[in-house]
Design a protein around this motif. Structure first.
Motif, short mmCIF file in Angstrom:
data_model
loop_
_atom_site.label_atom_id
_atom_site.label_comp_id
_atom_site.label_asym_id
_atom_site.label_seq_id
_atom_site.Cartn_x
_atom_site.Cartn_y
_atom_site.Cartn_z
N LEU B 62 48.49 109.81 79.15
CA LEU B 62 47.15 110.12 78.67
C LEU B 62 47.15 111.45 77.92
CD1 LEU B 62 44.89 109.07 81.67
CD2 LEU B 62 45.48 107.78 79.62
N ILE B 65 47.80 111.08 74.39
CA ILE B 65 46.64 110.52 73.69
C ILE B 65 45.59 111.59 73.44
CG2 ILE B 65 44.73 108.88 73.92
CD1 ILE B 65 46.66 107.11 75.48
N TYR B 66 45.34 112.41 74.46
CA TYR B 66 44.35 113.48 74.28
C TYR B 66 44.78 114.45 73.21
CZ TYR B 66 42.52 111.73 78.72
OH TYR B 66 42.02 110.92 79.70
N SER B 69 44.35 112.79 69.81
CA SER B 69 42.99 112.55 69.37
C SER B 69 42.26 113.84 69.04
CB SER B 69 42.22 111.76 70.42
OG SER B 69 42.08 112.53 71.57
N THR B 70 42.82 114.97 69.42
CA THR B 70 42.15 116.21 69.04
C THR B 70 42.92 116.94 67.94
OG1 THR B 70 43.24 117.30 70.87
CG2 THR B 70 40.97 116.60 71.24
N TYR B 79 45.92 109.67 64.26
CA TYR B 79 45.59 108.83 65.43
C TYR B 79 44.23 108.18 65.21
CZ TYR B 79 43.69 108.17 70.17
OH TYR B 79 43.10 107.67 71.30
N GLY B 81 42.87 105.52 67.60
CA GLY B 81 42.20 105.17 68.85
C GLY B 81 43.14 104.48 69.82
N THR B 82 42.65 104.25 70.99
CA THR B 82 43.44 103.63 72.05
C THR B 82 42.62 102.56 72.74
OG1 THR B 82 44.58 105.71 72.45
CG2 THR B 82 44.75 104.08 74.18
#
Lengths: 364, 483
Positions: B62, B65-66, B69-70, B79, B81-82
């Motif tokens: 995760l 992903i974080y 996404s930032t 990126y 989305g997930t």
């Protein structure tokens, strides 16, 4: 953006003042207007400048006095409130800079004190504003990254025990259980991350000031059961893991006994125990073993176990057979022994009943 | 919310540390306003991580992903989305059709100084962006640098990226100490298990520059453990001595490969370095086109590979239940219906039905107050007389009459079962049940229950025991009564 500071030498408190002016402009300008875009850019620049100043990345490096003055004016002007208020209207990078400024301030220590924490303790309303910020953006396009950034700030806040105390008292936290089933994957997983931090970062605090309240306890169990039963794969795994962690901590004895003595909870755990996902099975086993090992099982729970005695024994024959972990194997052996010791089902003609035709069985 | 249905997954184009990467297209149906904006008709890369088989803790995945996404940086893979599906995590990202720099190195063996300079300049921009966010990539190498359709550089694989803490002034702000990365590219301070900061990426940048110029990183002929031992003694000059590149290029590499991280320049400073400043080319499309053409000519198969976890390998198959075992969770209120409290299925269902039909009063009574143990208590006050020794109420005739209230049926039953009485079920268990109903408090109930349980066990171990007992008892009772 260090050059910007060089060109406009001001006192540290001026930086905060200019930023607030621009935030006002941003809020008063109409959506989509050029003025708004301009104010947004200006805010971004001032925020970035403040960040560099706090990180001592400016040239010349700010003196300790200048830094103290900046912190002082941040508190004095309630800058955090204004930044939060404008949070969704700032641009992507500015929001992250806000989060970073907030984190830097939170960690500030002076004379063995945490001045920002003390400041926030005096402004408990900030916590609820912070918790609500996430919600306001959930339905907005691009809400995921606003939510993530705000969650990052919340996570940082939770680390401070005194601030965590304010958060666990805020009814808004219940909404984070619902967020895990709404919106994008980022929103759902980071909500659960917030909850996990909230309930595990300061075990004693949570145990003595949250779970001691029966209403909280009931509501928590209800909410986490929903996540375990209806969440997506990630939510299920993470929520079962969270519950397991909490139950396994001796300090949460009330939560444990309440949870494992309710047959509905036990049924849910058994359903997850037999889930097709091996990871989910293992995580649920960590809860189920507490249920079975409990020497004072409640009647309804005992009944559920007795009714499924043979099915459980059958299940455990295939369970975790590829797991070599010795602790796990010991635990499994113990649990199987406990189940075997349960009153068993016998067939009328004296043979073992396998539970295939309940009509013919007698439960003893 | 995004879902697999909105994408068309084409072939598997790569296998990363954590999962398979598929080429995909966004079909863009049912888009909600909150969904991320994903371009249609543009090839996408979807990284598919099988969480069921991944040993990585979910939190760690995760984190990537974080981070992604930032980050909004033109030099880092974009990126989108997930989403989840079955046990998989699908990460939608920009597709880099020209693969990693390894692809280029495979064809050219080594890159020219100008090409290298062009690439490193963009990587430097990407690193500057990360470092500004106090993020450290920690696994910089040619394999993690991708080229998109236009030959632009994209830094990828933020799987081991770390976040520096903001305030900690311990170790001069160097507050990471996890041992991650790939050996040949790893900075000496990480190997020596010291705390480190973004300067470790600068070291890896230097190694990557050498990798592009020479085709491989220094010491790649050694096994990785030996290389790890030697890196803290690595001397840039001895490597650079035999290399045929400009003095500026050598200076750039030398400055990156200083053992003392504090001596290494920051990204910002490197971007001011004359070697990068003097970068004269604006794209490397020609190199890429030559490589591609030759690959086509040599009939080299395009990068399609066998996924580690085929998508068809589902954990939750549609034609199977989600549970492996179907537990018995009958509603307890129904169980109580047969007057047996919490011991279910003591009698088979047909028996129960019989009784219900025969004694509606009893049923009603128990439904309303399941705790009243004697069904007859309300019917005849006299029957409430309690024998203090046994804690059992005296048998009420009504309750026995209930059973035999249909004489014809009873007769018929007896008639044909005369030869074949199930002594355990129809006599012993039945009687025990009746006794239990007469129990007026919990302890007594429990006692009867354990007796029942115990007898059940004995009967199982010694089939026929209850038959013998029943016969003996009835003979004895008959005899005593006759006397």
């Amino acid at each position: 953006m260090a050059f910007w500071w060089k060109k406009s030498p001001k006192t540290p408190s001026d930086y905060v003042r200019h930023l607030i002016e621009q935030l006002d402009k941003l809020e008063s300008s109409s959506i989509g207007s050029d003025n708004r875009k301009k104010a947004q850019d200006e805010c971004g620049r001032h925020i970035a400048g403040t960040k560099h100043f706090l990180l001592k990345e400016t040239d010349p490096v700010p003196t300790q006095e200048a830094l103290d003055e900046l912190y002082y004016s941040i508190y004095q002007s309630d800058l955090f409130f204004m930044l939060l208020h404008s949070f969704p209207n700032l641009d992507f990078e500015a929001r992250k800079d806000v989060a970073m400024i907030y984190c830097i301030c939170l960690g500030r220590s002076k004379d063995n004190k945490l001045p920002t924490v003390d400041y926030l303790l005096a402004k408990p309303k900030f916590m609820s504003t912070l918790l609500k910020t996430s919600e306001t953006c959930i339905t907005k396009p691009g809400g995921s990254d606003i939510f993530l950034t705000a969650s990052g700030m919340i996570l940082e806040t939770i680390k401070q025990e005194q601030l965590c105390r304010i958060i666990i008292r805020d009814p808004q936290i219940w909404k984070y259980f619902d967020f895990t089933r709404l919106g994008s994957f980022e929103i759902s997983s980071s909500s659960l991350q917030v909850l996990t931090e909230l309930f595990t970062a300061h075990p004693k605090l949570v145990s003595t000031e949250f779970f001691c309240n029966e209403e909280n306890l009931t509501r928590f169990i209800d909410k986490i059961n929903k996540l375990m039963a209806h969440g997506n794969y990630v939510t299920k795994r993470q929520s079962v893991k969270l519950l397991g962690t909490l139950i396994f901590n001796r300090i949460n004895k009330t939560l444990m006994t309440t949870y494992i003595n309710n047959s509905d909870n036990v049924k849910l755990v058994m359903i997850l125990l037999s889930d097709r996902s091996k990871n989910l099975q293992l995580e649920s086993f960590n809860i189920f073993k507490v249920v079975v090992a409990n020497p004072r099982k409640s009647k309804p729970v005992l009944d559920v176990l007795v009714k499924n005695r043979d099915k459980l024994l059958n299940f455990f024959e295939q369970f975790g057979t590829d797991n070599k972990d010795s602790t796990f194997l010991d635990e499994k052996e113990f649990i199987v022994e406990q189940i075997e010791a349960l009153p068993r089902i016998v067939a009328a003609n004296g043979e073992y009943a396998l539970g295939t035709s309940p009509q013919k069985n007698l439960v003893m | 919310m995004l879902s697999l249905q909105q994408f068309q997954l084409l072939e598997c184009v790569g296998k990363g540390n954590f999962g398979d990467v598929y080429l995909a297209h966004y079909l863009g149906s049912n888009q909600e306003p909150t969904d991320p904006k994903i371009p249609k008709n543009v090839p996408l890369a979807i990284k598919c991580i099988n969480l069921e088989h991944s040993n990585e803790p979910i939190d760690l995945l995760l984190k990537e992903i974080y981070f992604l996404s930032t980050l909004h940086c033109p030099y880092i893979t974009h990126y989108y989305g997930t989403f989840t599906g079955d046990c998989n995590l699908y990460i939608v990202m920009e597709y880099c059709s020209n693969g990693s720099l390894l692809n280029l190195l495979r064809y050219y063996s080594r890159l020219t100084e100008q090409t290298t300079c062009f690439i490193i300049l963009q990587v430097c921009h990407a690193l500057e962006y990360l470092h500004e966010k106090r993020l450290i990539h920690r696994d910089l190498k040619a394999a993690n640098i991708l080229l998109n359709d236009d030959g632009e550089v994209r830094l990828a694989d933020l799987g081991v990226t770390g976040q520096l803490k903001f305030n900690s002034t311990r170790h001069g702000g160097k507050n990471l100490n996890t041992f991650v990365g790939t050996p040949f590219w790893m900075a000496p301070e990480i190997i020596k298990n010291q705390s480190y900061d973004g300067k470790c990426d600068i070291w890896s940048l230097g190694i990557t520059t050498l990798e592009l110029l020479n085709g491989k990183p220094p010491m790649s002929h050694l096994d990785s453990m030996k290389a790890l031992m030697r890196i803290p003694k690595l001397n840039a000059d001895s490597i650079l001595r035999n290399m045929d590149i400009s003095p500026l290029g050598k200076d750039f590499i030398r400055s990156c490969l200083q053992q003392d991280p504090n001596q290494r320049p920051t990204c910002k400073q490197l971007l001011q370095h004359k070697w990068l400043k003097k970068c004269s080319i604006t794209n490397i499309m020609e190199e890429i086109t030559v490589m591609k053409t030759n690959q086509i000519l040599s009939k080299e198969k395009p990068r399609s590979c066998k996924p580690r976890f085929p998508l068809s390998d589902k954990v939750y198959k549609t034609n199977l239940p989600n549970q492996l075992e179907s537990w018995r969770f009958e509603d307890e209120s129904v169980l109580r219906f047969d007057g047996l409290g919490d011991i279910p299925n003591l009698y088979n269902n047909s028996n129960n039905k019989n009784e219900m039909a025969n004694s509606p009063l009893l049923t009603k009574q128990q439904l309303r107050t399941p705790n009243i143990s004697t069904p007859t208590s309300a019917l005849s006050p006299t029957s409430m007389a309690i024998s203090p020794k046994t804690n059992l109420s005296t048998p009420a005739t009504e309750s026995y009459e209930d059973v035999s209230s249909s004489p014809s049926e009873q007769k018929m039953k007896l008639g044909h079962e005369n030869q074949n009485i199930d002594y355990w079920k129809d006599v012993f268990l039945y009687s025990l049940k009746k006794v239990r109903q007469r129990a007026i408090n919990e302890p007594t109930k429990e006692t009867v229950k354990s007796l029942t349980r115990y007898m059940g066990d004995l009967e199982k171990d010694f089939p026929g025991l209850s038959e013998a007992l029943v016969q003996e008892i009835s003979t004895r009772v008959a005899k005593l009564k006759n006397l």
